[in-house]
Design an enzyme around this catalytic site. Sequence first.
Site, PDB file in Angstrom:
ATOM      1  N   CYS A   1       0.787  -1.222   0.000  1.00 57.37           N
ATOM      2  CA  CYS A   1       0.000   0.000   0.000  1.00 57.37           C
ATOM      3  C   CYS A   1       0.823   1.278   0.000  1.00 57.37           C
ATOM      4  CB  CYS A   1      -0.958  -0.003   1.193  1.00 57.37           C
ATOM      5  SG  CYS A   1      -2.073  -1.417   1.172  1.00 57.37           S
TER       6      CYS A   1
ATOM      7  N   HIS B   1      -1.972   8.426   6.225  1.00 57.53           N
ATOM      8  CA  HIS B   1      -2.282   7.106   5.659  1.00 57.53           C
ATOM      9  C   HIS B   1      -3.680   6.704   6.108  1.00 57.53           C
ATOM     10  CE1 HIS B   1      -1.486   3.267   3.848  1.00 57.53           C
ATOM     11  NE2 HIS B   1      -1.614   2.618   4.991  1.00 57.53           N
TER      12      HIS B   1
ATOM     13  N   GLU C   1      -0.016   5.666  13.550  1.00 54.55           N
ATOM     14  CA  GLU C   1       0.271   6.883  12.802  1.00 54.55           C
ATOM     15  C   GLU C   1       0.163   8.119  13.688  1.00 54.55           C
ATOM     16  OE1 GLU C   1      -0.420   8.891   8.444  1.00 54.55           O
ATOM     17  OE2 GLU C   1      -1.894   7.419   9.146  1.00 54.55           O
TER      18      GLU C   1
ATOM     19  N   LYS D   1      -8.839   8.781   2.706  1.00 52.99           N
ATOM     20  CA  LYS D   1      -9.378   7.416   2.574  1.00 52.99           C
ATOM     21  C   LYS D   1     -10.768   7.297   3.195  1.00 52.99           C
ATOM     22  CE  LYS D   1      -4.975   4.858   2.430  1.00 52.99           C
ATOM     23  NZ  LYS D   1      -4.021   5.983   2.609  1.00 52.99           N
TER      24      LYS D   1
ATOM     25  N   HIS E   1      -9.598   2.604   0.785  1.00 56.18           N
ATOM     26  CA  HIS E   1      -8.156   2.358   0.682  1.00 56.18           C
ATOM     27  C   HIS E   1      -7.869   1.715  -0.677  1.00 56.18           C
ATOM     28  CE1 HIS E   1      -4.100   1.628   1.372  1.00 56.18           C
ATOM     29  NE2 HIS E   1      -4.132   0.874   2.460  1.00 56.18           N
TER      30      HIS E   1
ATOM     31  N   PHE F   1       2.073  -3.314   3.892  1.00 54.78           N
ATOM     32  CA  PHE F   1       2.477  -4.610   4.403  1.00 54.78           C
ATOM     33  C   PHE F   1       3.938  -4.847   4.017  1.00 54.78           C
ATOM     34  CE2 PHE F   1      -1.919  -6.913   4.469  1.00 54.78           C
ATOM     35  CZ  PHE F   1      -2.326  -6.094   5.493  1.00 54.78           C
TER      36      PHE F   1
END
Length: 431
Positions: free
Chosen positions: A180, A320, A331, A352, A357, A416
């Site tokens: 991502c 994010h 975050e 998002k 996402h 990831f």
Amino acid sequence: MKKQLKLRRVVITGIGLLTPLGNSTEESWNGVINGNSGAATLSSDIDHSGFSVHFGCQIKDFDPCNWLDPRTSRRVDRFTQYAVAASKMAFNDSALDTAALNPERCGTVFASGIGGILSVEEQLRKYLQNYADGSGERPRKAAKKISPFSVPLLMVNAASGQIAIELGLRGINYAPVSACSSGAHAAGLAFRHVQTGEADIMLAGGSEAGIGIMGLGGFSSMKALSRRNEAPERASRPFDRERDGFVQGEGAGAVVLEELEHALNRGARIYAEVLGYGFTDDARHITTPCPDGSGLARAMTAALAMGEVPPAAVDYINAHGTSTELNDLAETAAIHGALGAAARRVAVSSTKSCTGHMLGAAGGVEVGFTALALQNGLIPPTINYENPDPGCDLDYTPNHAVKRDLNYALTNSCGFGGHNVSILLGHYPER
């Protein structure tokens, strides 16, 4: 004595956005500023009946033949179709004169997290439908059903290659893959190529079209997705105490990065200046971020150091912000770690909440949104923010856009594998 490399200034002169909020940059920007949600029950072409999640943020009413000739559109995966569409939007937006360009000084870094996964599913489905146990002719006949374009369909670099073909870009070309954070890695790497003089113009971004059996099924099985099937538009709620997972999205985002003098000499419109980036890894767990956010904090600090911007000068962070419990806490900790006392003053939001996402496309789209925020002096909201989480204690720009003069902004991406990316943009011209 070794000659010191002179770094050049890099600006964004074109933006192309294809998102669940609209099939153009204008529609996407207006959608996010107005706090619209792109989430809805999944279309009937996906059999989602067996899954616990029945909604997502899909692209709507997209016709690839608006961007590719019909024959080519049938021979590329949907993520490549999206990538070409966003790239042509950005290139057209930049008003570059292709006849006046040196194509060998123009390149592409275009990413995807999972590439042509829908084509993998389709080709396997064709094979299995024509296969029967035992020997004889059936296995050979089934094998013949696999398309000779299967490998080009599924390749992650198919998008960057097709963009180069469509636009005639003969310079640097490759496709980073970091889940991502892929789209953000692409933008940061492309910036570096222009900054160091390896290219004058780079087209960068990310694309994803992974809402299918494997994508939806995999994320659903790992319980990463929100299950608010009764209210999809309220499901993506970053930093909210009642968040229960992210909403899977799809789309593409592209930006044209250009050397400043090159842009000024042709009278280009400039959205923002790219000032720095930070790339790090948590080196801790394949899917779970460091709880203290230290990896992302280091990426943010590196971006600020490269741009020679103090933490207290940051006005906005496009987070994010996935709407998962662990990410949003980590975050928030990262922002505190990187900005210190200034974290309490900075405006944060997660687009998002509107787009879902978009995985490998997210970073490319969010660089575009952040540049537009700087240009317009307008901070997108975090929608569905209703119940403050004590562990998420920053200003998340709840539910409504905020008008404010912006000088510096960071946009964050994580993936990831423990990947962290932070990109620093500045208002142009400087205030």
